[in-house]
Scaffold this active site. Structure first.
Site, PDB file in Angstrom:
ATOM      1  N   TYR A  80      98.818 -16.916  81.664  1.00  0.00           N
ATOM      2  CA  TYR A  80      97.903 -17.472  80.658  1.00  0.00           C
ATOM      3  C   TYR A  80      97.155 -18.667  81.262  1.00  0.00           C
ATOM      4  CZ  TYR A  80      96.173 -18.880  76.091  1.00  0.00           C
ATOM      5  OH  TYR A  80      95.365 -19.177  75.032  1.00  0.00           O
ATOM      6  N   PHE A 132      65.678 -13.094  77.446  1.00  0.00           N
ATOM      7  CA  PHE A 132      66.525 -11.910  77.370  1.00  0.00           C
ATOM      8  C   PHE A 132      67.033 -11.841  75.929  1.00  0.00           C
ATOM      9  CE2 PHE A 132      70.502  -9.559  77.628  1.00  0.00           C
ATOM     10  CZ  PHE A 132      69.967  -8.365  78.057  1.00  0.00           C
ATOM     11  N   THR A 133      67.223 -10.617  75.430  1.00  0.00           N
ATOM     12  CA  THR A 133      67.512 -10.418  73.995  1.00  0.00           C
ATOM     13  C   THR A 133      68.667 -11.294  73.481  1.00  0.00           C
ATOM     14  OG1 THR A 133      68.873  -8.543  74.669  1.00  0.00           O
ATOM     15  CG2 THR A 133      66.666  -8.039  73.834  1.00  0.00           C
ATOM     16  N   ASP A 223      69.818 -18.084  84.915  1.00  0.00           N
ATOM     17  CA  ASP A 223      70.549 -16.863  84.556  1.00  0.00           C
ATOM     18  C   ASP A 223      70.608 -16.006  85.819  1.00  0.00           C
ATOM     19  OD1 ASP A 223      71.307 -14.289  83.852  1.00  0.00           O
ATOM     20  OD2 ASP A 223      70.304 -14.323  81.915  1.00  0.00           O
ATOM     21  N   LYS A 266      76.879  -7.343  85.511  1.00  0.00           N
ATOM     22  CA  LYS A 266      75.727  -6.954  86.327  1.00  0.00           C
ATOM     23  C   LYS A 266      75.863  -7.503  87.750  1.00  0.00           C
ATOM     24  CE  LYS A 266      71.676  -6.660  83.835  1.00  0.00           C
ATOM     25  NZ  LYS A 266      71.741  -5.584  82.868  1.00  0.00           N
ATOM     26  N   ARG A 389      62.535  -0.938  75.661  1.00  0.00           N
ATOM     27  CA  ARG A 389      62.339  -2.374  75.845  1.00  0.00           C
ATOM     28  C   ARG A 389      60.934  -2.689  75.342  1.00  0.00           C
ATOM     29  NH1 ARG A 389      67.351  -4.799  76.975  1.00  0.00           N
ATOM     30  NH2 ARG A 389      66.973  -4.419  74.794  1.00  0.00           N
ATOM     31  N   PHE A 455      67.953  -3.562  67.751  1.00  0.00           N
ATOM     32  CA  PHE A 455      67.858  -2.429  68.681  1.00  0.00           C
ATOM     33  C   PHE A 455      69.213  -1.813  68.980  1.00  0.00           C
ATOM     34  CE2 PHE A 455      69.469  -4.340  72.594  1.00  0.00           C
ATOM     35  CZ  PHE A 455      69.334  -5.688  72.351  1.00  0.00           C
TER      36      PHE A 455
END
Ligand code: PLP
Length: 482
Positions: A80, A132-133, A223, A266, A389, A455
């Site tokens: 943990y 970005f969404t 990002d 990613k 998109r 979306f």
């Protein structure tokens, strides 16, 4: 991807890996695909993979893992607190991204939540290359707004500019002057801007952003979810960085940011994410939010096995044969479609091949979601699942009025080392057929529209019986073929 000269025939991208674990795929008949589309509400997020042949929805969590990543998962130190796996991840982050303080989070949007809660106040404005969404959703949650500052040429999809993800420096300075420094908690740079065709920014642009940030005393947040590929395109396209390694380019970019965050789904692995910085006070400003939303500071809601895979995956982002694989396949995909006159985003970017639905479906009004309709039609005739998109991925304004997106794209993601060249050729072939028959595609309308991130969960229906007609034409042209 090594540059191999072929003695015979066309030049094709060459895989520098071999396939040792496989997953069987199905290609179901078009009649079943039509039913699947109806069940999904004409939204490719609603499809089940049992009906999908090539899943080009996203590269998030779908890149192929390496043998070394899987091997590392077996040495995970389940604890943990104080896990050695986390120590290995911290070392990898410092070695690859050059930041010594690391906060682990379960995925990229969790990093966005923590950063926005820590630094964004109601009424703030966040300047950025493009949103970005999920980042936008967190900004709105915190009652702030964004300013998108890419150059206008970023939306001229058929003209060449090597760095369409660059921030327009003049617009950036004007935005800061207009809103005032106190309203701007940070400038956000997104590597390989996801929503406008996976287009990179250059290092010289990021240096200019840093200069303006320093002039006004504002932080820069990067990002880095698609940083490896952005670095690869810098090496390919920015003269001064041609001789540098990916590692040097990555460190240069992260060194220009105060905070770097990423979706490891990613960047390096199939799960996880992180926020890192060299500034202790920034780390401390976010630290308390990790146990509250994610998990303890040494696992952050990620399984310890995945932490090991993330650490190995981060080192692998320095390997050019690994990082170049997806952009090289995308380049092939884009160039083959262009030969058939299919309108595509150029220059080829990262993440996927992007088809420009505005000229493709110029008979469909934007209020009837041309990119959503194209995604549905393409799945119907090919079994290939892409992602809309465009306006479906956008949000209504505060009065509920539809805001038409700057662009309508169908993204066909090419995750790293997943698809073979014959599969890409199949995707090209079916898209070329659809382009010939494009006038059969019709528009869509919402039948269920959730208020946030519509979306993902929204349901739509065709405005006419166009999908049946398209299926009929497919049967005429392809006979019994799937
Ligand atoms: C640029 C960018 N940032 C953030 C995210 C969010 O990451 P996640 O899906 O891991 O929450 C994504 C996901 O696709 C992304 O492309």
């Amino acid at each position: 991807m090594n540059n191999i000269k072929f003695f015979l025939g066309e030049e094709i991208p060459l895989e520098l890996h071999k396939v040792r674990v496989i997953q069987k795929l199905n290609l179901v008949p078009i009649e079943r695909r039509l039913r699947a589309l109806e069940e999904s509400g004409y939204n490719t997020f609603g499809l089940s993979t049992k009906d999908v042949y090539l899943d080009m929805l996203t590269d998030s969590g779908t890149n192929a893992m390496s043998d070394n990543q899987i091997a590392a998962m077996f040495q995970a130190d389940d604890a943990y607190a104080g896990s050695q796996s986390f120590e290995r991840l911290k070392t990898a982050v410092e070695d690859v991204l050059g930041k010594k303080f690391l906060l682990p989070v379960h995925q990229g949007r969790a990093a966005e939540n923590v950063i926005c809660r820590a630094f964004v106040k109601p009424g703030d404005v966040i300047p950025m290359n493009y949103h970005f969404t999920t980042f936008l959703a967190h900004v709105l949650e915190n009652k702030a707004t964004i300013a998108e500052l890419v150059y206008d040429h970023a939306f001229n999809f058929d003209t060449y500019h090597p760095f369409k993800g660059n921030i327009d420096i003049e617009k950036l300075e004007d935005t800061i002057k207009k809103h005032g420094v106190e309203k701007i908690p940070f400038i956000r740079m997104e590597a390989s801007t996801n929503l406008i065709g996976g287009q990179p920014f250059s290092i010289s642009n990021m240096m200019d952003v840093r200069r303006i940030a320093d002039k006004y005393g504002i932080m820069v947040v990067l990002d880095a979810s698609l940083l490896g590929e952005n670095a690869y395109l810098v090496q390919q396209r920015e003269e001064q960085w041609k001789e540098n390694t990916l590692g040097e380019i990555i460190k240069m970019m992260t060194g220009l940011a105060d905070i770097v965050y990423f979706s490891a789904r990613k960047l390096s692995s199939s799960r996880g994410g992180g926020i890192c910085t060299n500034r202790k006070e920034l780390y401390q400003g976010m630290e308390a939010l990790i146990p509250l939303f994610e998990g303890f500071l040494t696992y952050g809601g990620i399984s310890v096995r995945e932490i090991e895979a993330m650490a190995v995956g981060l080192y692998e982002t320095l390997d050019e044969t690994m990082i170049s694989q997806s952009p090289t396949f995308i380049k092939y995909f884009v160039e083959e479609l262009a030969k058939h006159k299919v309108p595509v985003v150029t220059p080829p970017g990262v993440l996927g091949c992007h088809v420009n639905a505005m000229p493709f479906c110029d008979h469909i009004p934007q209020s009837q979601y041309p990119a959503g309709a194209l995604a549905a039609a393409y799945f119907l005739i090919s079994g290939v699942r892409g992602m809309e998109r465009g306006t479906v991925s956008s949000v209504r304004d505060e009065n509920g009025v539809e805001v038409l997106a700057n662009c309508e794209l169908l993204r066909l993601a090419v995750p790293r080392r997943v698809f073979t060249l014959s599969q890409i050729k199949y995707a090209v072939d079916r898209m070329a057929w659809l382009y010939e028959n494009r006038k059969l595609i019709g528009g869509l309308q919402f039948t269920y529209e959730p208020p946030v991130l519509r979306f993902f969960m929204g349901k739509l229906a065709p405005v006419s019986d166009w999908s049946e007609k398209l299926m009929y034409k497919f049967r005429q042209d392809f006979g019994d073929s799937l």
